[in-house]
Design a protein around this motif. Sequence first.
Motif, mmCIF file in Angstrom:
data_model
loop_
_atom_site.group_PDB
_atom_site.id
_atom_site.type_symbol
_atom_site.label_atom_id
_atom_site.label_comp_id
_atom_site.label_asym_id
_atom_site.label_seq_id
_atom_site.Cartn_x
_atom_site.Cartn_y
_atom_site.Cartn_z
ATOM 1 N N ALA A 11 -7.531 -26.309 15.505
ATOM 2 C CA ALA A 11 -6.131 -25.856 15.537
ATOM 3 C C ALA A 11 -5.733 -25.265 14.193
ATOM 4 C CB ALA A 11 -5.215 -27.025 15.900
ATOM 5 N N LYS A 12 -6.159 -25.913 13.107
ATOM 6 C CA LYS A 12 -5.792 -25.446 11.770
ATOM 7 C C LYS A 12 -6.446 -24.087 11.493
ATOM 8 C CE LYS A 12 -5.625 -27.071 7.014
ATOM 9 N NZ LYS A 12 -6.838 -26.576 6.346
ATOM 10 N N THR A 13 -7.715 -23.971 11.829
ATOM 11 C CA THR A 13 -8.426 -22.711 11.577
ATOM 12 C C THR A 13 -7.800 -21.589 12.395
ATOM 13 O OG1 THR A 13 -10.417 -24.007 11.227
ATOM 14 C CG2 THR A 13 -10.729 -21.647 11.535
ATOM 15 N N LEU A 14 -7.481 -21.862 13.647
ATOM 16 C CA LEU A 14 -6.895 -20.818 14.497
ATOM 17 C C LEU A 14 -5.481 -20.451 14.039
ATOM 18 C CD1 LEU A 14 -8.140 -21.988 18.033
ATOM 19 C CD2 LEU A 14 -9.041 -20.108 16.645
ATOM 20 N N SER A 15 -4.788 -21.402 13.429
ATOM 21 C CA SER A 15 -3.411 -21.113 12.980
ATOM 22 C C SER A 15 -3.415 -20.147 11.800
ATOM 23 C CB SER A 15 -2.674 -22.401 12.612
ATOM 24 O OG SER A 15 -3.167 -22.885 11.374
ATOM 25 N N GLN A 16 -4.595 -19.975 11.169
ATOM 26 C CA GLN A 16 -4.657 -19.071 10.012
ATOM 27 C C GLN A 16 -4.979 -17.625 10.399
ATOM 28 O OE1 GLN A 16 -7.399 -21.382 7.740
ATOM 29 N NE2 GLN A 16 -5.850 -22.928 7.303
ATOM 30 N N LEU A 17 -5.180 -17.377 11.683
ATOM 31 C CA LEU A 17 -5.467 -15.999 12.123
ATOM 32 C C LEU A 17 -4.177 -15.178 12.119
ATOM 33 C CD1 LEU A 17 -7.801 -16.690 15.190
ATOM 34 C CD2 LEU A 17 -8.463 -16.189 12.827
ATOM 35 N N LYS A 18 -4.353 -13.867 11.992
ATOM 36 C CA LYS A 18 -3.186 -12.975 12.057
ATOM 37 C C LYS A 18 -2.729 -12.814 13.499
ATOM 38 C CE LYS A 18 -2.688 -9.000 9.907
ATOM 39 N NZ LYS A 18 -3.039 -7.653 9.369
ATOM 40 N N VAL A 19 -1.429 -12.676 13.694
ATOM 41 C CA VAL A 19 -0.896 -12.435 15.045
ATOM 42 C C VAL A 19 -0.256 -11.048 15.107
ATOM 43 C CG1 VAL A 19 -0.576 -14.872 15.599
ATOM 44 C CG2 VAL A 19 1.281 -13.627 14.503
ATOM 45 N N PHE A 20 0.236 -10.665 16.265
ATOM 46 C CA PHE A 20 0.883 -9.357 16.426
ATOM 47 C C PHE A 20 2.058 -9.221 15.466
ATOM 48 C CE2 PHE A 20 -0.459 -10.489 20.815
ATOM 49 C CZ PHE A 20 -1.321 -9.439 21.056
ATOM 50 N N GLU A 21 2.134 -8.091 14.755
ATOM 51 C CA GLU A 21 3.320 -7.859 13.929
ATOM 52 C C GLU A 21 4.435 -7.196 14.741
ATOM 53 O OE1 GLU A 21 1.662 -5.813 10.591
ATOM 54 O OE2 GLU A 21 0.593 -7.646 10.035
ATOM 55 N N ASN A 22 4.044 -6.241 15.558
ATOM 56 C CA ASN A 22 5.009 -5.532 16.406
ATOM 57 C C ASN A 22 4.537 -5.548 17.843
ATOM 58 O OD1 ASN A 22 6.887 -4.386 14.412
ATOM 59 N ND2 ASN A 22 4.998 -3.451 13.659
ATOM 60 N N PRO A 23 4.715 -6.676 18.525
ATOM 61 C CA PRO A 23 4.161 -6.761 19.871
ATOM 62 C C PRO A 23 4.774 -5.737 20.825
ATOM 63 C CG PRO A 23 5.367 -8.751 19.290
ATOM 64 C CD PRO A 23 5.431 -7.873 18.113
ATOM 65 N N ARG A 24 3.954 -5.238 21.726
ATOM 66 C CA ARG A 24 4.443 -4.289 22.725
ATOM 67 C C ARG A 24 4.992 -5.067 23.904
ATOM 68 N NH1 ARG A 24 1.891 0.912 21.613
ATOM 69 N NH2 ARG A 24 0.261 0.418 20.137
ATOM 70 N N ILE A 25 6.279 -4.895 24.128
ATOM 71 C CA ILE A 25 6.957 -5.671 25.166
ATOM 72 C C ILE A 25 6.385 -5.362 26.536
ATOM 73 C CG2 ILE A 25 9.195 -6.110 26.240
ATOM 74 C CD1 ILE A 25 10.322 -5.061 23.443
ATOM 75 N N SER A 26 6.111 -4.090 26.787
ATOM 76 C CA SER A 26 5.650 -3.712 28.130
ATOM 77 C C SER A 26 4.298 -4.341 28.442
ATOM 78 C CB SER A 26 5.554 -2.198 28.253
ATOM 79 O OG SER A 26 4.622 -1.723 27.309
ATOM 80 N N GLU A 27 3.533 -4.671 27.415
ATOM 81 C CA GLU A 27 2.216 -5.287 27.644
ATOM 82 C C GLU A 27 2.287 -6.803 27.603
ATOM 83 O OE1 GLU A 27 0.043 -3.446 28.673
ATOM 84 O OE2 GLU A 27 0.718 -1.485 27.968
ATOM 85 N N GLU A 28 3.500 -7.343 27.442
ATOM 86 C CA GLU A 28 3.660 -8.799 27.336
ATOM 87 C C GLU A 28 2.713 -9.370 26.293
ATOM 88 O OE1 GLU A 28 4.147 -10.946 31.057
ATOM 89 O OE2 GLU A 28 4.105 -9.042 32.086
#
Length: 214
Positions: A11-28
Amino acid sequence: MEQKISKGWLAKTLSQLKVFENPRISEEQYPTDSEIAAETLWNSAMIEDFNQKVIVDLGAGTGILGIGTLLLGASKAIFVEKDSYALGICKENYQKIKSEFNVGEAEFLELDVSNYAGKADVVIQNPPFGTKEEHADRVFLEKAFEIASVVYSFHKANTKEFIQQFADSKKFKTTHYWEVDFPLKATQKFHTRQIHRIKVGVFRFEKAVETQNL
Ligand code: SAH
Protein backbone atom coordinates in the motif's frame (compact mmCIF):
# COMPACT_ATOMS: atom_id res chain seq x y z
CA MET A 1 16.72 -4.65 -3.52
CA GLU A 2 15.53 -7.45 -1.20
CA GLN A 3 12.10 -6.58 0.05
CA LYS A 4 9.97 -8.29 2.64
CA ILE A 5 6.54 -8.26 1.11
CA SER A 6 3.57 -7.26 3.25
CA LYS A 7 0.23 -5.66 2.55
CA GLY A 8 1.33 -2.46 4.32
CA TRP A 9 4.51 -2.24 2.26
CA LEU A 10 2.49 -2.74 -0.92
CA ALA A 11 0.00 0.00 0.00
CA LYS A 12 2.81 2.40 0.89
CA THR A 13 4.75 1.72 -2.31
CA LEU A 14 1.64 2.12 -4.46
CA SER A 15 0.72 5.36 -2.68
CA GLN A 16 3.97 6.86 -3.98
CA LEU A 17 3.00 6.46 -7.65
CA LYS A 18 1.89 9.46 -9.68
CA VAL A 19 -1.83 9.81 -10.40
CA PHE A 20 -3.78 11.71 -13.07
CA GLU A 21 -3.17 15.45 -12.92
CA ASN A 22 -5.99 16.38 -15.28
CA PRO A 23 -8.32 13.42 -15.50
CA ARG A 24 -10.58 13.18 -18.52
CA ILE A 25 -14.13 13.17 -17.27
CA SER A 26 -15.55 11.48 -20.35
CA GLU A 27 -13.20 8.53 -19.80
CA GLU A 28 -14.08 8.27 -16.11
CA GLN A 29 -10.41 8.45 -15.26
CA TYR A 30 -10.58 7.73 -11.58
CA PRO A 31 -7.48 6.08 -10.18
CA THR A 32 -7.82 3.18 -7.78
CA ASP A 33 -6.95 4.27 -4.27
CA SER A 34 -3.67 2.70 -3.10
CA GLU A 35 -5.20 1.08 0.00
CA ILE A 36 -7.92 -0.53 -2.09
CA ALA A 37 -5.42 -1.64 -4.72
CA ALA A 38 -3.24 -3.25 -2.04
CA GLU A 39 -6.24 -4.94 -0.41
CA THR A 40 -7.41 -6.36 -3.74
CA LEU A 41 -3.98 -7.46 -4.91
CA TRP A 42 -3.19 -9.01 -1.57
CA ASN A 43 -6.33 -11.17 -1.75
CA SER A 44 -5.26 -12.37 -5.16
CA ALA A 45 -1.60 -12.91 -4.34
CA MET A 46 -2.70 -15.17 -1.52
CA ILE A 47 -4.03 -17.53 -4.13
CA GLU A 48 -0.86 -17.37 -6.22
CA ASP A 49 -2.49 -15.68 -9.16
CA PHE A 50 0.38 -13.36 -9.99
CA ASN A 51 3.62 -15.13 -9.13
CA GLN A 52 5.59 -15.74 -12.37
CA LYS A 53 2.51 -14.95 -14.45
CA VAL A 54 1.85 -12.67 -17.41
CA ILE A 55 -0.75 -10.05 -16.52
CA VAL A 56 -2.75 -7.69 -18.73
CA ASP A 57 -3.96 -4.45 -17.11
CA LEU A 58 -6.85 -3.22 -19.28
CA GLY A 59 -7.59 0.51 -19.09
CA ALA A 60 -4.38 0.75 -17.10
CA GLY A 61 -4.52 4.49 -16.47
CA THR A 62 -1.48 5.39 -14.41
CA GLY A 63 -0.76 1.70 -13.85
CA ILE A 64 -1.38 1.11 -10.15
CA LEU A 65 -2.95 -2.35 -10.59
CA GLY A 66 -0.44 -3.78 -13.07
CA ILE A 67 2.48 -2.33 -11.13
CA GLY A 68 1.07 -3.93 -8.00
CA THR A 69 1.07 -7.33 -9.70
CA LEU A 70 4.73 -6.84 -10.66
CA LEU A 71 5.55 -6.01 -7.05
CA LEU A 72 3.90 -9.31 -6.14
CA GLY A 73 6.04 -11.35 -8.53
CA ALA A 74 4.37 -11.19 -11.96
CA SER A 75 6.93 -11.93 -14.68
CA LYS A 76 5.41 -9.38 -17.06
CA ALA A 77 2.66 -6.78 -17.10
CA ILE A 78 1.09 -5.52 -20.32
CA PHE A 79 -0.52 -2.10 -19.87
CA VAL A 80 -3.31 -1.33 -22.35
CA GLU A 81 -4.59 2.25 -22.30
CA LYS A 82 -6.01 4.43 -25.05
CA ASP A 83 -5.00 7.76 -23.53
CA SER A 84 -1.38 8.66 -24.25
CA TYR A 85 -1.17 11.10 -21.36
CA ALA A 86 -2.19 8.43 -18.84
CA LEU A 87 0.09 5.86 -20.46
CA GLY A 88 3.00 8.32 -20.16
CA ILE A 89 2.48 8.54 -16.39
CA CYS A 90 2.15 4.76 -16.29
CA LYS A 91 5.58 4.39 -17.93
CA GLU A 92 7.13 6.87 -15.49
CA ASN A 93 5.61 4.96 -12.58
CA TYR A 94 6.99 1.67 -13.87
CA GLN A 95 10.49 3.16 -14.34
CA LYS A 96 10.42 4.44 -10.77
CA ILE A 97 9.44 1.04 -9.38
CA LYS A 98 11.93 -0.76 -11.63
CA SER A 99 14.74 1.45 -10.31
CA GLU A 100 13.88 0.54 -6.72
CA PHE A 101 12.86 -3.10 -6.90
CA ASN A 102 13.67 -6.20 -8.87
CA VAL A 103 10.41 -6.44 -10.83
CA GLY A 104 9.42 -8.17 -14.08
CA GLU A 105 9.17 -6.58 -17.50
CA ALA A 106 6.48 -4.30 -18.88
CA GLU A 107 4.91 -3.53 -22.23
CA PHE A 108 2.91 -0.35 -22.91
CA LEU A 109 0.25 -0.38 -25.60
CA GLU A 110 -1.62 2.76 -26.58
CA LEU A 111 -4.75 1.00 -27.74
CA ASP A 112 -8.47 0.79 -27.32
CA VAL A 113 -8.99 -2.40 -25.32
CA SER A 114 -11.23 -3.78 -28.05
CA ASN A 115 -8.20 -3.82 -30.38
CA TYR A 116 -5.95 -5.84 -28.08
CA ALA A 117 -5.45 -9.32 -29.52
CA GLY A 118 -3.00 -11.08 -27.17
CA LYS A 119 -3.39 -13.75 -24.51
CA ALA A 120 -2.16 -13.82 -20.90
CA ASP A 121 -2.54 -15.72 -17.63
CA VAL A 122 -4.53 -13.06 -15.79
CA VAL A 123 -6.41 -9.84 -16.60
CA ILE A 124 -6.85 -7.15 -13.98
CA GLN A 125 -9.02 -4.13 -14.68
CA ASN A 126 -10.80 -1.24 -13.09
CA PRO A 127 -12.78 -0.15 -16.13
CA PRO A 128 -15.00 2.92 -16.47
CA PHE A 129 -18.13 2.02 -14.52
CA GLY A 130 -20.35 3.18 -17.33
CA THR A 131 -21.82 6.23 -15.66
CA LYS A 132 -20.90 8.40 -18.68
CA GLU A 133 -21.27 5.75 -21.33
CA GLU A 134 -23.71 2.98 -20.53
CA HIS A 135 -22.20 -0.52 -20.28
CA ALA A 136 -18.70 0.77 -20.94
CA ASP A 137 -17.51 -1.96 -18.59
CA ARG A 138 -19.09 -4.70 -20.71
CA VAL A 139 -16.60 -4.11 -23.54
CA PHE A 140 -13.81 -4.58 -21.03
CA LEU A 141 -15.28 -7.77 -19.60
CA GLU A 142 -15.87 -9.28 -23.00
CA LYS A 143 -12.25 -8.62 -23.96
CA ALA A 144 -10.90 -9.82 -20.61
CA PHE A 145 -12.67 -13.17 -21.03
CA GLU A 146 -11.00 -13.61 -24.45
CA ILE A 147 -7.53 -12.91 -23.04
CA ALA A 148 -7.22 -14.98 -19.89
CA SER A 149 -8.80 -17.73 -17.81
CA VAL A 150 -8.53 -15.66 -14.59
CA VAL A 151 -9.99 -12.15 -14.50
CA TYR A 152 -10.11 -9.55 -11.73
CA SER A 153 -12.59 -6.78 -12.40
CA PHE A 154 -14.05 -3.79 -10.53
CA HIS A 155 -17.71 -2.84 -11.05
CA LYS A 156 -20.32 -0.80 -9.27
CA ALA A 157 -21.75 -3.08 -6.59
CA ASN A 158 -25.33 -2.36 -7.67
CA THR A 159 -24.64 -3.99 -11.05
CA LYS A 160 -23.52 -7.27 -9.45
CA GLU A 161 -26.38 -9.36 -10.79
CA PHE A 162 -25.96 -8.12 -14.33
CA ILE A 163 -22.20 -8.65 -14.24
CA GLN A 164 -22.57 -12.19 -12.95
CA GLN A 165 -25.14 -13.08 -15.59
CA PHE A 166 -22.85 -11.70 -18.24
CA ALA A 167 -19.91 -13.75 -16.91
CA ASP A 168 -22.11 -16.86 -16.81
CA SER A 169 -23.06 -16.36 -20.44
CA LYS A 170 -19.34 -16.35 -21.28
CA LYS A 171 -18.77 -19.52 -19.20
CA PHE A 172 -16.87 -17.80 -16.39
CA LYS A 173 -17.74 -18.44 -12.75
CA THR A 174 -17.29 -16.01 -9.87
CA THR A 175 -14.85 -17.64 -7.44
CA HIS A 176 -14.41 -14.61 -5.15
CA TYR A 177 -16.31 -11.38 -4.59
CA TRP A 178 -15.78 -8.58 -2.11
CA GLU A 179 -16.98 -5.02 -1.72
CA VAL A 180 -14.95 -1.90 -1.09
CA ASP A 181 -15.91 1.73 -0.43
CA PHE A 182 -14.28 3.31 -3.42
CA PRO A 183 -13.27 6.91 -2.85
CA LEU A 184 -13.79 9.12 -5.87
CA LYS A 185 -11.47 11.94 -4.95
CA ALA A 186 -12.38 15.48 -5.88
CA THR A 187 -9.92 15.60 -8.75
CA GLN A 188 -12.45 17.07 -11.20
CA LYS A 189 -12.86 20.83 -11.26
CA PHE A 190 -16.60 20.74 -10.73
CA HIS A 191 -16.36 18.50 -7.72
CA THR A 192 -16.61 19.87 -4.25
CA ARG A 193 -13.72 19.17 -1.90
CA GLN A 194 -15.07 16.19 -0.05
CA ILE A 195 -14.38 12.63 -1.05
CA HIS A 196 -17.41 10.90 -2.44
CA ARG A 197 -17.54 7.14 -1.87
CA ILE A 198 -19.32 4.52 -3.90
CA LYS A 199 -19.71 0.80 -3.26
CA VAL A 200 -17.61 -1.15 -5.69
CA GLY A 201 -17.56 -4.92 -6.09
CA VAL A 202 -14.31 -6.66 -6.91
CA PHE A 203 -14.83 -9.92 -8.77
CA ARG A 204 -12.46 -12.80 -9.41
CA PHE A 205 -13.71 -14.83 -12.35
CA GLU A 206 -12.34 -18.12 -13.57
CA LYS A 207 -13.14 -19.93 -16.76
CA ALA A 208 -15.45 -22.84 -16.02
CA VAL A 209 -13.94 -26.21 -16.82
CA GLU A 210 -15.90 -27.86 -19.61
CA THR A 211 -17.52 -31.05 -18.40
CA GLN A 212 -17.02 -33.87 -20.85
CA ASN A 213 -19.93 -35.74 -22.28
CA LEU A 214 -19.16 -39.38 -21.68
N1 SAH B 1 -6.89 1.07 -13.98
C1 SAH B 1 -6.56 2.41 -13.52
C2 SAH B 1 -7.41 3.48 -14.19
C3 SAH B 1 -8.90 3.41 -13.97
S1 SAH B 1 -9.77 4.69 -14.84
C4 SAH B 1 -6.66 2.46 -12.02
O1 SAH B 1 -7.18 1.51 -11.46
O2 SAH B 1 -6.22 3.43 -11.40
C5 SAH B 1 -10.22 3.85 -16.35
C6 SAH B 1 -9.14 3.98 -17.44
O3 SAH B 1 -9.62 3.30 -18.61
C7 SAH B 1 -8.85 5.41 -17.89
O4 SAH B 1 -7.47 5.65 -17.82
C8 SAH B 1 -9.35 5.49 -19.34
O5 SAH B 1 -8.57 6.35 -20.16
C9 SAH B 1 -9.24 4.05 -19.78
N2 SAH B 1 -10.15 3.66 -20.87
C10 SAH B 1 -11.48 3.93 -20.97
N3 SAH B 1 -12.02 3.35 -22.06
C11 SAH B 1 -10.99 2.69 -22.67
C12 SAH B 1 -10.90 1.87 -23.84
N4 SAH B 1 -11.97 1.63 -24.58
N5 SAH B 1 -9.70 1.36 -24.19
C13 SAH B 1 -8.59 1.61 -23.42
N6 SAH B 1 -8.62 2.35 -22.29
C14 SAH B 1 -9.80 2.89 -21.92
